[in-house]
Design a protein around this motif. Sequence first.
Motif, short mmCIF file in Angstrom:
data_model
loop_
_atom_site.label_atom_id
_atom_site.label_comp_id
_atom_site.label_asym_id
_atom_site.label_seq_id
_atom_site.Cartn_x
_atom_site.Cartn_y
_atom_site.Cartn_z
N PHE A 256 65.68 47.26 8.71
CA PHE A 256 67.13 47.35 8.56
C PHE A 256 67.71 46.00 8.15
O PHE A 256 68.59 45.93 7.29
CB PHE A 256 67.76 47.82 9.87
N LYS B 173 70.23 51.14 4.44
CA LYS B 173 70.61 50.76 5.81
C LYS B 173 70.99 52.00 6.62
O LYS B 173 70.65 52.11 7.80
CB LYS B 173 71.75 49.76 5.80
N THR B 174 71.66 52.96 5.99
CA THR B 174 72.04 54.20 6.67
C THR B 174 70.80 54.99 7.06
O THR B 174 70.72 55.54 8.16
CB THR B 174 72.95 55.04 5.75
N TRP C 220 67.81 53.76 7.64
CA TRP C 220 67.15 53.05 8.74
C TRP C 220 67.88 53.26 10.06
O TRP C 220 67.24 53.37 11.11
CB TRP C 220 67.01 51.57 8.43
N VAL C 221 69.21 53.33 10.02
CA VAL C 221 69.97 53.58 11.26
C VAL C 221 69.69 54.98 11.79
O VAL C 221 69.49 55.17 12.99
CB VAL C 221 71.48 53.36 11.01
#
Length: 120
Positions: free
Chosen positions: A41, A50-51, A53-54
């Motif tokens: 991330f 990033k979304t 990975w979140v």
Amino acid sequence: MRHFLLFITGLAALAVLIFNLGPMILLGISVLLLYLIFKQFVKASSVISKTIWVILGFIVLSISLSNLYALIAIVAACLLYWIYKNWHMDDAIAPNVKQLENDPFTNFEYEWQELSNKKL
């Protein structure tokens, strides 16, 4: 009597540790995966990555929260270690007491010296 109680406590702690061995392994794997997901991330540059990975992190976090009761097994392992370290504690104290049992006044003097050496 002390050894018997330590033995019974050790058996109970060993049983808890063995029964929770699977969740402990899953908790360790999920914590490792959370660490790796966090590292990815931080490296990600786009918002979409990033979304992703979140979202993946939340999935792995739910797995780790479902195995959180494995901490009981970690406490049981610590208890087993404490029992192992304190198993021979009575053996170190016993020779001093046996030598002093013959004379009650010597035993009193020994206890008085022990009390006066302690700092309050």
